[in-house]
Design a protein around this motif. Structure first.
Motif, PDB file in Angstrom:
ATOM      1  N   ALA A 198      59.044 -19.814  35.691  1.00  0.00           N
ATOM      2  CA  ALA A 198      57.882 -20.264  36.459  1.00  0.00           C
ATOM      3  C   ALA A 198      56.662 -19.392  36.153  1.00  0.00           C
ATOM      4  N   ARG A 199      56.862 -18.083  36.103  1.00  0.00           N
ATOM      5  CA  ARG A 199      55.753 -17.169  35.781  1.00  0.00           C
ATOM      6  C   ARG A 199      55.288 -17.362  34.340  1.00  0.00           C
ATOM      7  N   GLN A 200      56.270 -17.533  33.440  1.00  0.00           N
ATOM      8  CA  GLN A 200      55.950 -17.606  32.013  1.00  0.00           C
ATOM      9  C   GLN A 200      55.123 -18.846  31.674  1.00  0.00           C
ATOM     10  N   TYR A 201      55.456 -19.985  32.335  1.00  0.00           N
ATOM     11  CA  TYR A 201      54.786 -21.238  31.993  1.00  0.00           C
ATOM     12  C   TYR A 201      53.776 -21.686  33.044  1.00  0.00           C
ATOM     13  N   GLY A 202      53.610 -20.877  34.098  1.00  0.00           N
ATOM     14  CA  GLY A 202      52.597 -21.177  35.098  1.00  0.00           C
ATOM     15  C   GLY A 202      52.853 -22.436  35.886  1.00  0.00           C
ATOM     16  N   PRO A 220      60.564 -25.930  31.054  1.00  0.00           N
ATOM     17  CA  PRO A 220      59.212 -26.493  31.171  1.00  0.00           C
ATOM     18  C   PRO A 220      58.485 -26.626  29.837  1.00  0.00           C
ATOM     19  N   SER A 221      59.014 -25.984  28.782  1.00  0.00           N
ATOM     20  CA  SER A 221      58.343 -26.050  27.473  1.00  0.00           C
ATOM     21  C   SER A 221      58.819 -27.233  26.625  1.00  0.00           C
ATOM     22  N   ASN A 222      59.695 -28.073  27.190  1.00  0.00           N
ATOM     23  CA  ASN A 222      60.255 -29.206  26.453  1.00  0.00           C
ATOM     24  C   ASN A 222      59.223 -30.340  26.388  1.00  0.00           C
ATOM     25  N   ILE A 223      58.270 -30.195  25.460  1.00  0.00           N
ATOM     26  CA  ILE A 223      57.159 -31.162  25.336  1.00  0.00           C
ATOM     27  C   ILE A 223      57.661 -32.540  24.950  1.00  0.00           C
ATOM     28  N   TYR A 224      58.685 -32.579  24.068  1.00  0.00           N
ATOM     29  CA  TYR A 224      59.223 -33.872  23.633  1.00  0.00           C
ATOM     30  C   TYR A 224      59.836 -34.616  24.824  1.00  0.00           C
ATOM     31  N   GLY A 225      60.523 -33.872  25.691  1.00  0.00           N
ATOM     32  CA  GLY A 225      61.113 -34.482  26.877  1.00  0.00           C
ATOM     33  C   GLY A 225      60.063 -35.022  27.827  1.00  0.00           C
ATOM     34  N   ILE A 226      58.980 -34.231  28.014  1.00  0.00           N
ATOM     35  CA  ILE A 226      57.893 -34.651  28.904  1.00  0.00           C
ATOM     36  C   ILE A 226      57.229 -35.926  28.378  1.00  0.00           C
ATOM     37  N   ASP A 227      56.992 -35.973  27.063  1.00  0.00           N
ATOM     38  CA  ASP A 227      56.399 -37.176  26.456  1.00  0.00           C
ATOM     39  C   ASP A 227      57.314 -38.380  26.618  1.00  0.00           C
ATOM     40  N   ASP A 228      58.610 -38.146  26.440  1.00  0.00           N
ATOM     41  CA  ASP A 228      59.601 -39.218  26.585  1.00  0.00           C
ATOM     42  C   ASP A 228      59.556 -39.797  27.998  1.00  0.00           C
ATOM     43  N   LEU A 229      59.493 -38.909  28.998  1.00  0.00           N
ATOM     44  CA  LEU A 229      59.463 -39.344  30.399  1.00  0.00           C
ATOM     45  C   LEU A 229      58.165 -40.098  30.709  1.00  0.00           C
ATOM     46  N   LYS A 230      57.058 -39.611  30.145  1.00  0.00           N
ATOM     47  CA  LYS A 230      55.763 -40.253  30.378  1.00  0.00           C
ATOM     48  C   LYS A 230      55.760 -41.679  29.829  1.00  0.00           C
ATOM     49  N   PHE A 231      56.313 -41.838  28.632  1.00  0.00           N
ATOM     50  CA  PHE A 231      56.373 -43.157  27.998  1.00  0.00           C
ATOM     51  C   PHE A 231      57.306 -44.081  28.779  1.00  0.00           C
ATOM     52  N   LEU A 232      58.436 -43.536  29.228  1.00  0.00           N
ATOM     53  CA  LEU A 232      59.463 -44.331  29.903  1.00  0.00           C
ATOM     54  C   LEU A 232      59.000 -44.815  31.279  1.00  0.00           C
ATOM     55  N   THR A 233      58.344 -43.924  32.028  1.00  0.00           N
ATOM     56  CA  THR A 233      58.005 -44.250  33.421  1.00  0.00           C
ATOM     57  C   THR A 233      56.596 -44.796  33.596  1.00  0.00           C
ATOM     58  N   GLY A 234      55.687 -44.471  32.664  1.00  0.00           N
ATOM     59  CA  GLY A 234      54.294 -44.884  32.818  1.00  0.00           C
ATOM     60  C   GLY A 234      53.518 -43.991  33.763  1.00  0.00           C
ATOM     61  N   TYR A 235      54.103 -42.879  34.218  1.00  0.00           N
ATOM     62  CA  TYR A 235      53.443 -41.938  35.113  1.00  0.00           C
ATOM     63  C   TYR A 235      53.002 -40.692  34.332  1.00  0.00           C
ATOM     64  N   ASN A 236      51.984 -39.994  34.855  1.00  0.00           N
ATOM     65  CA  ASN A 236      51.676 -38.653  34.364  1.00  0.00           C
ATOM     66  C   ASN A 236      52.739 -37.705  34.909  1.00  0.00           C
ATOM     67  N   ILE A 237      53.301 -36.874  34.049  1.00  0.00           N
ATOM     68  CA  ILE A 237      54.420 -36.012  34.450  1.00  0.00           C
ATOM     69  C   ILE A 237      53.907 -34.634  34.847  1.00  0.00           C
ATOM     70  N   GLU A 238      54.205 -34.243  36.104  1.00  0.00           N
ATOM     71  CA  GLU A 238      53.920 -32.879  36.575  1.00  0.00           C
ATOM     72  C   GLU A 238      55.247 -32.140  36.685  1.00  0.00           C
ATOM     73  N   VAL A 239      55.333 -31.015  35.977  1.00  0.00           N
ATOM     74  CA  VAL A 239      56.609 -30.305  35.870  1.00  0.00           C
ATOM     75  C   VAL A 239      56.702 -29.174  36.885  1.00  0.00           C
ATOM     76  N   VAL A 240      57.860 -29.091  37.540  1.00  0.00           N
ATOM     77  CA  VAL A 240      58.232 -27.900  38.308  1.00  0.00           C
ATOM     78  C   VAL A 240      59.536 -27.400  37.704  1.00  0.00           C
ATOM     79  N   VAL A 241      59.861 -26.132  37.892  1.00  0.00           N
ATOM     80  CA  VAL A 241      61.047 -25.572  37.255  1.00  0.00           C
ATOM     81  C   VAL A 241      62.148 -25.343  38.285  1.00  0.00           C
ATOM     82  N   ALA A 242      63.385 -25.637  37.883  1.00  0.00           N
ATOM     83  CA  ALA A 242      64.575 -25.391  38.724  1.00  0.00           C
ATOM     84  C   ALA A 242      65.695 -24.922  37.821  1.00  0.00           C
ATOM     85  N   GLY A 243      66.691 -24.273  38.401  1.00  0.00           N
ATOM     86  CA  GLY A 243      67.825 -23.768  37.633  1.00  0.00           C
ATOM     87  C   GLY A 243      68.609 -24.893  36.979  1.00  0.00           C
ATOM     88  N   GLU A 244      69.198 -24.592  35.811  1.00  0.00           N
ATOM     89  CA  GLU A 244      69.917 -25.618  35.066  1.00  0.00           C
ATOM     90  C   GLU A 244      71.117 -26.151  35.857  1.00  0.00           C
TER      91      GLU A 244
END
Length: 585
Positions: free
Chosen positions: A53-57, A103-127
């Motif tokens: 969370a600190r690293q990626y803001g 949170p640095s998974n840009i390809y995943g974020i783009d995939d989700l944006k394309f799939l859902t049609g929403y702007n993706i806002e990321v929060v971080v949680a444990g795996e």
């Protein structure tokens, strides 16, 4: 997360050697580096989440605190959520808030944006937290009836909605009973099938131990036994009685044409994730129809760890010492539903080693235990406890368990087995441990055989526990009342009295205990070890009261004493202990 390890080392959160070990583990398991670091104990999940969370803001969240709307979950398919280690949390306008472990998974974020049609806002949680959340929100438990049909979520009101009692009409056969063909057809109709499924599933949800379906002259009711107390749950139309009875008989593989004799059967219900629930079904002909009682047998809830059953430390030590003697007889006593089977299975589990030959005679076999030879009794073909015991003695046994000693023949063989180098476990129906000796003598067993064979008698009861959700300190109970039930002055002064209010802080009924103030049960034990003083009294023909007094002098804690300890610990209440135990005076 290719740079994750390097960043963690740079921040001195892990060492280079730890990073190398975690990378090797991740390579072998095919998992992610972060999960391997947590699994090996090099960094905690919370510490790793806060670092990312600190690293990626981006904000860090605890998924356990979120109740996610099912409509939001539907926006991202389960396969995509697993692939990108993410789960949707909420949506706000044109934005979708998604929890991700990377949170640095840009390809995943783009995939989700394309799939859902929403702007993706990321929060971080444990795996691991994300994996648990995916399981919780995507994996739907589906119960399956014995006929393979799924049991869907449905309420009693929904089942009976639009149901017309006038549509039910049974023709009578020549013998004066309902026509069998009509019964079979009616038992397979939708309302009856749904209602029977509802009865079975709701019992699991409410944690019931038994289901009672009872016909009366002008009414018909369904009751569940939860934490030892029967509560009425449904009152189906009286005209449905023959159809419900027939449906449950069909599910149990019983004869629907036989309505004059008792019958016993089983229903096996398949639940999600490979879990199964067994119902032991008993049908008893009564004045106004057949009463059905079903005992729920859930092996996943079978507690075999003796330290968690409710024994006090000294009691458990005495019981285990008797249990691990090379021979002799240990008896467990108490009424039906007092947990005797669980205690016996726990004892067998403790004795179950590759070097031991263990055989049991049970009626019925409630749970299957690996490594133990379990025999189901069949009185109709002559296979009773006495016959099974005789056969066991020709099978080179080390430990023998007999479901119940009911008659002199079984008692005699069990005593002889205990005297010839075998450990024998069994049950009896008596009120307390000392009266078990009197019961054996009344059956015809000689006093010298009782003293030579008996190691220990354990009496038990189950008391309801105070609900942990709505439980609160109970300052209203006076010291005098504690002294009146048998507390010592010291126990009364130090007692931590608790009581379930049945309500939440907001004043609504507690969901956990359904407003009763109790949830779950704890066992009360009375362990009477057969020491020399007791043996002398038995040979002299002493009464049960004299045996009890001597056993207490030798250190036995009675059921009431065990209950008082649970009261003083805040586990249960005075009313509950008075309900299940009697005074020692």
């Amino acid at each position: 997360m290719s740079r994750l390890g390097e960043l963690l080392v740079r921040q001195n959160l892990i060492t280079l050697q730890q990073l190398q070990k975690a990378q090797e583990d991740a390579k072998k398991s095919g998992g992610r580096l972060g999960l391997s670091l947590q699994k090996l104990g090099f960094i905690g999940e919370q510490a790793l989440t806060d670092f990312l969370a600190r690293q990626y803001g981006v904000p860090a969240i605890n998924l356990a605190d979120f109740d996610i709307d099912p409509e939001v979950i539907k926006l991202i398919p389960k396969e995509v959520a697993r692939k990108h280690q993410c789960i949707p949390i909420n949506r706000a306008g044109s934005s979708l808030i998604v929890a991700m472990s990377d949170p640095s998974n840009i390809y995943g974020i783009d995939d989700l944006k394309f799939l859902t049609g929403y702007n993706i806002e990321v929060v971080v949680a444990g795996e691991q937290a994300i994996l648990d959340a995916i399981t919780r929100h995507y994996e739907v438990k589906v119960a399956v009836a014995p006929d393979g049909q799924p049991l869907k979520e449905i309420s009693y009101e929904e089942v009976m909605e639009g149901f017309d009692e006038g549509e039910i009409d049974f023709s009578m056969d020549d013998a004066g009973g309902e026509n069998i063909v009509d019964l079979e057809n009616m038992a397979l109709e939708a309302p009856v099938v749904k209602l029977c499924n509802l009865i079975l599933i709701n019992a699991i949800k409410e944690g019931a131990s038994d289901i009672h379906i009872e016909p009366y002259e002008k009414s018909y009711r369904v009751r569940y036994r939860t934490d030892g107390v029967l509560l009425e749950k449904m009152t189906p139309p009286l005209k449905l009685r023959p159809a419900i009875t027939s449906r449950l008989k069909i599910m149990s593989n019983l004869d629907i044409a036989e309505r004059r004799l008792p019958q016993d059967g089983r229903i096996k219900l398949k639940l999600g994730k490979g879990k199964e629930m067994d119902y032991r079904v008993s049908v008893l002909p009564c004045l106004f129809g057949e009463k059905i009682v079903m005992r729920l047998l859930d092996k996943s809830n079978l507690q075999l760890d003796m330290t968690k059953l409710g024994f006090e430390e000294a009691q458990l030590k005495d019981f285990l010492e008797c249990l691990h003697r090379p021979n002799g007889m240990t008896l467990v006593t108490g009424p039906t539903g007092s947990g005797k089977t669980t205690t016996l299975y726990s004892a067998l589990s403790d004795l179950n080693k590759p070097t031991e030959n263990i055989s049991t005679a049970e009626d019925p076999v409630e749970y299957n235990l690996m490594g133990i030879n379990q025999c189901q009794m069949h009185d109709d073909i002559g296979l009773n406890f006495a016959a099974a015991l005789r056969s066991f003695l020709r099978q080179d046994p080390d430990v023998i368990m007999v479901g119940e000693i009911r008659d002199f023949e079984t008692a005699e063989i069990a005593v002889k087995a205990a005297l010839t180098g075998h450990m024998v476990l069994s049950t009896l129906h008596t009120n307390d441990a000392p009266s078990t000796v009197t019961r054996l003598l009344n059956m015809g067993v000689e006093p010298f055989l009782v003293t030579a064979s008996l190691n220990c008698v354990l009496a038990q009861r189950l008391a309801r526990k105070v609900c942990k959700t709505c439980g609160a300190p109970d300052p209203g109970t006076s010291v005098d009342r504690l002294l009146a039930i048998g507390c010592t002055p010291e126990e009364a002064q130090n007692a931590k009295m608790m009581r379930g209010t049945g309500k939440t802080a907001g004043g609504t009924a507690c969901e956990t205990c359904k407003g009763s103030g109790y949830k779950g049960r704890v066992a009360l034990y009375e362990v009477m070890v057969f020491r020399e003083g007791l043996k002398e009294l038995v040979l002299q023909g002493a009464s049960a009261a004299e045996l009890k007094a001597e056993a207490i002098r030798l250190g036995m804690r009675t059921l009431r004493m065990s209950g008082i300890t649970k009261i003083c610990e805040g586990t249960t209440t005075i009313e509950e202990i008075m309900r299940v135990t009697v005074s020692d005076s």
